[in-house]
Design a protein around this motif. Structure first.
Motif, PDB file in Angstrom:
ATOM      1  N   HIS A 146       0.840  -1.200   0.000  1.00  0.00           N
ATOM      2  CA  HIS A 146       0.000   0.000   0.000  1.00  0.00           C
ATOM      3  C   HIS A 146       0.875   1.249   0.000  1.00  0.00           C
ATOM      4  O   HIS A 146       2.090   1.151   0.167  1.00  0.00           O
ATOM      5  CB  HIS A 146      -0.896   0.001   1.258  1.00  0.00           C
ATOM      6  CG  HIS A 146      -0.113   0.130   2.535  1.00  0.00           C
ATOM      7  ND1 HIS A 146       0.493  -0.954   3.145  1.00  0.00           N
ATOM      8  CD2 HIS A 146       0.200   1.203   3.300  1.00  0.00           C
ATOM      9  CE1 HIS A 146       1.125  -0.553   4.229  1.00  0.00           C
ATOM     10  NE2 HIS A 146       0.987   0.760   4.352  1.00  0.00           N
ATOM     11  N   ASP A 148       0.942   5.294   1.888  1.00  0.00           N
ATOM     12  CA  ASP A 148       0.415   5.944   3.092  1.00  0.00           C
ATOM     13  C   ASP A 148      -0.364   7.217   2.726  1.00  0.00           C
ATOM     14  O   ASP A 148      -0.246   7.726   1.612  1.00  0.00           O
ATOM     15  CB  ASP A 148       1.564   6.297   4.044  1.00  0.00           C
ATOM     16  CG  ASP A 148       1.944   5.108   4.926  1.00  0.00           C
ATOM     17  OD1 ASP A 148       1.447   3.998   4.676  1.00  0.00           O
ATOM     18  OD2 ASP A 148       2.729   5.295   5.872  1.00  0.00           O
ATOM     19  N   HIS A 278       4.612  -0.222  -0.013  1.00  0.00           N
ATOM     20  CA  HIS A 278       5.296  -0.950   1.054  1.00  0.00           C
ATOM     21  C   HIS A 278       4.322  -1.857   1.795  1.00  0.00           C
ATOM     22  O   HIS A 278       3.110  -1.614   1.799  1.00  0.00           O
ATOM     23  CB  HIS A 278       5.981   0.025   2.029  1.00  0.00           C
ATOM     24  CG  HIS A 278       5.036   0.950   2.710  1.00  0.00           C
ATOM     25  ND1 HIS A 278       4.558   2.107   2.124  1.00  0.00           N
ATOM     26  CD2 HIS A 278       4.449   0.891   3.931  1.00  0.00           C
ATOM     27  CE1 HIS A 278       3.737   2.706   2.958  1.00  0.00           C
ATOM     28  NE2 HIS A 278       3.640   1.997   4.060  1.00  0.00           N
TER      29      HIS A 278
HETATM   30 FE   LIG Z   1       2.080   2.128   5.595  1.00  0.00          FE
END
Ligand SMILES: [Fe+2]
Length: 301
Positions: A146, A148, A278
């Motif tokens: 994903h 952030d 990540h």
């Molecule tokens: Fe994350």
């Protein structure tokens, strides 16, 4: 590879896109002495003090480090570095690592307010037991790839994850994927549904009480693909969006080009948040498992 006195710099053994930066013992000692001028309260309460610790770090390298870190993160070919002590010496404790992480990030940009922690950084544990409402602290579940900041209004150009310490840990490796290495990028990027607005929200623990709308894919100033995506937080509006997200999730997890790496305690991974994804592999079950992490996300200057 560029040379900076007091640091050891080389390419990651699994990926040419990730630069390893090791801080030599002498440099750590000098930093520790300089950092000792401020306590954590000063770092947390006075934003200008964060820039002072960043300047201490950069001054040790004749301002070469800030230039180098910014080049790595903005360069589409790399976009990621791992930075940490060459050797864990006694001066490196959790307080030092908060200051060091603060210094590194303040050479790159300004951090976003982390609503989960109520300040510019968040420290949290992953342990055997967890009652939280997101995958972040679920030790035995894969934390899927994903980016952030998918559910907040602020721009999230980069993120840093520092491993403060860990005990009784097996597994839990960091998983990274660069969009240009992803076999299914072209197919998914060219799907018109990926350019539609999705609604993104977040569970209670994140302390964000609004929803945002944005597509999964968009392009950078050179027309290259960028992504803002996490599996848990989009609210598909219809079957088409639901099916698209399912396909996307499987295509990311199914990639054979993921970089799987064990981040040493005391080290941090810093990545461009628009073309790197990540995640984390599950941990091996252990009742005494404990990992403490620090995260900072923010915008470029
Ligand atoms: Fe994350």
């Amino acid at each position: 590879m560029i040379k900076i006195s007091g640091f050891k710099i080389f390419k990651h053994h699994f990926s040419n896109r990730i630069i390893n930066i090791q801080i030599k013992e002498k440099t750590l000692e000098k930093l520790s002495e300089k950092f000792s001028r401020f306590d954590l309260t000063a770092i947390e309460y006075k934003p200008f003090t964060r820039f002072t610790v960043a300047k201490y770090l950069d001054d040790l390298t004749n301002n070469e480090l800030s230039k180098f870190l910014n080049e790595i993160l903005r360069d589409r070919k790399t976009g990621c570095f791992i930075i940490g002590p060459e050797k864990l010496i006694s001066k490196i404790d959790d307080i030092f690592l908060v200051k060091l992480s603060t210094a590194i990030t303040h050479l790159i940009g300004t951090p976003n307010h982390d609503s989960m922690a109520g300040k510019f950084y968040a420290r949290f544990h992953v342990k055997h037991e967890d009652k939280s409402d997101s995958y972040l602290r679920k030790a035995y579940t894969n934390l899927d790839l994903h980016t952030d900041g998918t559910y907040i209004k602020e721009t999230t150009d980069w993120l840093m994850m520092t491993k403060i310490e860990e005990k009784n840990v097996e597994g839990g490796e960091s998983v990274m994927l660069h969009l240009d290495d992803w076999e299914y990028c072209k197919e998914l990027y060219n799907d018109p549904i990926g350019r539609e607005n999705f609604t993104w929200s977040s569970p209670k623990s994140k302390n964000v009480d609004y929803k945002v709308e944005h597509p999964v894919f968009f392009e950078d100033s050179k027309g290259l693909p960028q992504i803002s995506y996490i599996d848990q937080f989009p609210e598909p509006k219809n079957m088409k969006q639901g099916q698209f997200l399912q396909k996307l999730s499987e295509a990311l997890e199914g990639s054979i080009n993921k970089v799987i790496t064990k981040l040493p305690a005391g080290s941090a991974i810093v990545a461009n948040n628009y073309f790197w994804l990540h995640g984390r592999k599950p941990f091996k079950e252990n009742k005494n498992l404990s990992r403490e992490l620090l995260r900072i996300r923010g915008k470029f200057f």
